[in-house]
Design an enzyme around this catalytic site. Structure first.
Site, PDB file in Angstrom:
ATOM      1  N   ASP A 533       0.811  -1.213   0.000  1.00 48.34           N
ATOM      2  CA  ASP A 533       0.000   0.000   0.000  1.00 48.34           C
ATOM      3  C   ASP A 533       0.848   1.268   0.000  1.00 48.34           C
ATOM      4  O   ASP A 533       1.973   1.290   0.478  1.00 48.34           O
ATOM      5  CB  ASP A 533      -0.936   0.008   1.217  1.00 48.34           C
ATOM      6  N   GLU A 534       0.282   2.309  -0.543  1.00 47.81           N
ATOM      7  CA  GLU A 534       0.713   3.702  -0.400  1.00 47.81           C
ATOM      8  C   GLU A 534       2.146   3.971  -0.857  1.00 47.81           C
ATOM      9  O   GLU A 534       2.888   4.716  -0.223  1.00 47.81           O
ATOM     10  CB  GLU A 534       0.524   4.155   1.060  1.00 47.81           C
TER      11      GLU A 534
END
Length: 877
Positions: A533-534
């Site tokens: 993620d991210e």
């Protein structure tokens, strides 16, 4: 010239001449006290240059950083010391000539007195104007343990700021408790709580729910008699000795003897009715002569006994003759515990496993690494835990990571790790309770602890004349000078570089070692969570514009100076030049594919990732593992219903992890004294989790508003999807202690278990073309929902809360609700059986009997044993 100004010049002159002794860090730590005041969470409206300072969406607050000298000696003028503090909001400006400020990394800032600082006399307070990004709405936004550093001395924590329980935010005034983007809900106090609880219907007695269990069974036929159970004698086939021992431990924990009513039965497979002839399915028969459990498999036998234990009160008692037939709703009934941000002790994780097993949850997702910590010992890579599991004031990060999240300069909180033996023991413990442990090591973003640890390894081995060994697991391209800012404010060191060979070697080493631990624990590794993620630079997001821009609603940054992650990596540019990549934007998905090949080569069937880790993939077939699982963390009001259907349609095993319902690090209710992050919700109580309808996501829009209390509409536009299951999440940025972790997790975990195992009658079937919106549509039978809730709440209050207490679980105590009117005092609690105390002075407490008429001002919830109390609430406020 004033006397104070003259004195400051004299002190400064003496310091400059070298005749003044260096400040004493210990004395400063004993004397200084730091607080934060919010003057306006609508900074732009109050005159703050939010856009010019580069605030996301031009959102900032105006406030004050307040320093007070509570000691007996003056803080001298001039410099020679620095104060290091944590801020989960980016500090955009400290508007004072007396201190210079710089951000170290993440949430750690250094403020240093300048020549104009005139000192601080005993009892004196200094207020420094402050502008922060976004807003401060909760006490937990202001972190503890700022500390003083003087060269040559040990860093000293500000003792007046060292408690995890105290608040260092001054009370919010006016409407500063409201989300500046808009807030339709009232502040939750005793009166509002009473109103909210009253809307959920009438509470039930223990007798009325004697035959109800958490989670509810699929069907139940009651007989005419009762069986007295004070002890159990298990005689079960098809379960292992370890699984039987786990059941016996649970029975003993509930105060049941090791002998007594016979419990027989075992695995019967497909002889059960077709709808319960699935893994975990069972039939429970309770009659005059004992108990029989017939399970589809060993898990079914185990869960059948857990249902019997769930029907019994603490210490045993009467249970109705019955036949119950039951099976799980989802194969994946999970819970994620983040032990990376703030470590949690093995004993706490064991208690979590016990409760997950009791309520039939079966997947423990352990988030074992992040920017702020690495939590598992890996043979051959000792730096991962020697450096990556500790925080201390070492700005070179050779010995440890720099402090984050209020950890203090000497690992006062947050540090620690599981040894290899610890982890094997936990996995084995979970295996005996039918819980699969899913390890997650987040990458390529959120990888700073690993990156820094491997840089420390690189420097050590290079100094020893071993350049080849030093580079073996190096995770950075030393030529990469990319200018980036991650979601939690780290630079390029937050990203493992997918283009250097050390990264692939590191992943292969990691997967191999963890798989070996699982084999030794007797639970072969079935699922590897990649994270994913991210991986982005937040300053390239939609809330920012170039300094030349004219949009007053966006923050100004020098866009030409911002890079995508790995944007200036020569190793990545070489891959692009060879045609292996189109651009660095392809790297996260490309690395996920590479990781899946490594995982598959270890014989692991499933690789999991947060949904942005596989974003852009055509289907699950893009990955080498037999299955690819998506942990979906969009919010409903930002399009989760459409997103999850999309992933399911592409063949991904989809697990719902929606933050607005399933993040247990969010506040229980809308009140600044609540703790937790709140970017998706400010009021996720057990009722909200219980009300979640996972099979028909649009339905939820008719029951709950968005994070600001605003109604929103969701339509069932796509074909119905089959989900692998749901899981709760406990991110621990502001859960520094194990007790705080348990307070945030329980009792919401029981409501999660209810929805993961049992589909309620008030959940509407998914129908293409339906639209739901709170206050607009009226499709959901909310009376049925509330009747079901009151049954659940009564079981929780009368039976399960005492069990949690006996197990040593520091569950959240219900807060008092009350109205004082012309007919006297009316009180309520979230669930029946909860205890209240009152006080006239806030110090001396007395037990409150329901219906008792008192005019006390102070109220709190209290545990059954009277040892724990909730926060104190004031009647009438």
């Amino acid at each position: 010239m004033g006397v104070k100004r003259l004195l400051g010049m004299v002190v400064l002159a003496a310091w400059s001449a070298g005749s003044w002794a260096a400040p004493d860090a210990g004395q400063l730590g004993q004397s200084l006290f730091m607080r934060v005041a919010v003057d306006s969470n609508k900074g732009a409206a109050a005159g703050a240059p939010c856009s010019d300072l580069g605030a996301d969406w031009a959102s900032c607050l105006k406030g004050r950083l307040i320093l007070e000298n509570k000691g007996g000696q003056a803080v001298p003028a001039g410099g020679g010391w620095s104060l290091y503090l944590h801020s989960i909001r980016r500090i955009l400006k400290l508007d004072t000539p007396d201190f210079a400020i710089r951000r170290i990394t993440g949430d750690l800032y250094q403020i240093t007195p300048t020549a104009s600082f005139q000192g601080l006399a005993p009892g004196q307070t200094l207020e420094l104007p402050l502008i922060d990004e976004y807003w401060i709405l909760q006490e937990s936004d202001v972190l503890p343990r700022p500390y003083v550093v003087v060269d040559g001395q040990a860093p000293a924590v500000l003792q007046h700021n060292s408690s995890d329980d105290a608040s260092y935010l001054l009370p919010l005034t006016g409407d500063n408790w409201k989300n500046p983007a808009g807030e339709l809900r009232p502040l939750m106090n005793m009166a509002q709580r009473y109103h909210s609880f009253s809307q959920r219907g009438a509470q039930l007695s223990a007798a009325q729910v004697a035959n109800r269990v958490i989670p509810a069974v699929r069907r139940q036929q009651l007989g005419g008699g009762e069986l007295l159970v004070r002890g159990l004698s298990l005689n079960l086939s098809g379960v292992s000795p370890a699984q039987r021992e786990a059941l016996e431990q649970r029975a003993a924990q509930l105060g049941l003897r090791g002998d007594g009513i016979g419990v027989s039965g075992g695995v019967v497979g497909a002889r059960l009715p077709a709808d319960i002839a699935v893994s975990g399915g069972y039939r429970l028969l309770i009659g005059q002569h004992g108990v029989k459990v017939e399970g589809f498999d060993a898990a079914g036998v185990f869960y059948g006994v857990q249902t019997l234990l769930g029907l019994l009160p603490q210490g045993g008692g009467q249970v109705r003759w019955m036949t119950a037939e039951d099976a799980p709703r989802y194969a994946h009934r999970g819970f994620m515990a983040d032990v990376a941000r703030n470590f949690k002790q093995p004993s706490t994780v064991r208690r979590l496993i016990d409760q997950m097993a009791a309520y039939k949850l079966n997947k423990l997702h352990l988030h074992l690494s992040d920017d702020e910590g690495w939590r598992l010992q890996i043979p051959g890579l000792p730096e991962l835990t020697d450096v990556g599991a500790r925080r201390c004031h070492d700005l070179t990060e050779t010995q440890c990571l720099v402090p984050q999240l209020g950890s203090g300069p000497a690992n006062q909180s947050g540090g620690g790790y599981f040894t290899r033996a610890d982890y094997i023991s936990l996995v084995s413990y979970a295996q005996a309770r039918f819980i699969e442990v899913i390890p997650e090591f987040d990458m390529p973003a959120h990888a700073r602890a690993a990156v820094v640890a491997m840089e420390a390894r690189y420097r050590k081995l290079l100094a020893q004349g071993q350049p080849q060994a030093a580079a073996e697991y190096r995770l950075l391209d030393p030529q990469d000078q990319s200018n980036t800012l991650s979601v939690q404010f780290y630079d390029r060191h937050t990203y493992l570089n997918p283009c250097v060979p050390g990264s692939q070697r590191f992943v292969a080493k990691l997967v191999s070692e963890v798989a070996s631990m699982h084999r030794d624990a007797g639970q072969p590794l079935a699922t590897w969570h990649f994270g994913g993620d991210e991986a982005k630079n937040i300053l390239l997001g939609p809330g920012f514009q170039d300094v030349s821009g004219g949009d007053p609603g966006k923050g100004k940054v020098r866009m030409a100076e911002q890079d995508q992650p790995w944007g200036r990596s020569s190793a990545c540019q070489a891959m692009i030049a060879k045609g292996q990549l189109k651009s660095v934007a392809d790297l996260p998905l490309n690395f996920a594919r590479e990781a899946s090949r490594i995982v598959a080569n270890q014989g692991i069937a499933t690789m999991a990732a947060w949904q942005d880790g596989v974003s852009g993939a055509a289907s699950s077939a893009d990955f080498a593992t037999r299955n690819t699982m998506v942990t979906e963390w969009d919010t409903l009001y930002w399009g989760a219903a459409q997103a999850v259907n999309g992933y399911a349609a592409k063949g991904f095993k989809t697990v719902l992890a929606l933050p607005d319902y399933l993040y247990f690090d969010f506040p229980y209710e809308l009140n600044p004294r609540e703790h937790g992050y709140y970017w998706a919700s400010r009021d996720t109580d057990s009722y909200k989790v219980f009300s979640f309808a996972p099979d028909n996501l649009p339905q939820n829009a008719e029951v709950m508003p968005d994070r600001q209390g605003q109604p929103f509409a969701v339509s069932s536009s796509a074909a119905p999807a089959q989900y692998a299951g749901i899981q709760g999440q406990a991110w621990t940025e502001v859960m520094r202690t194990d007790q705080e972790f348990e307070t945030m997790v329980y009792p919401r975990l029981l409501a999660l278990a209810e929805r993961a195992w049992h589909k309620a009658g008030w959940e509407r079937p998914y129908t293409v073309g339906e639209t739901y919106q709170l206050g607009v549509t009226h499709l959901v039978d909310k009376d049925a929902l509330n009747r079901d809730w009151q049954q659940f709440a009564a079981v929780l209050g009368w039976r399960e809360a005492p069990k949690l207490e006996r197990a040593g679980i520091a569950y959240r105590l219900p807060l008092p609700a009350g109205l004082s009117g012309p007919n006297g005092l009316a009180t309520a609690t979230e669930w029946p059986g909860a205890r209240l105390e009152y006080s006239y002075d806030g110090r001396s407490w007395q037990f409150y009997s329901p219906g008792q008429q008192v005019q006390a001002r102070y109220w709190r919830g209290v545990s059954q044993d009277g040892r724990r109390g909730s926060r104190v609430e004031t009647l009438g406020n």
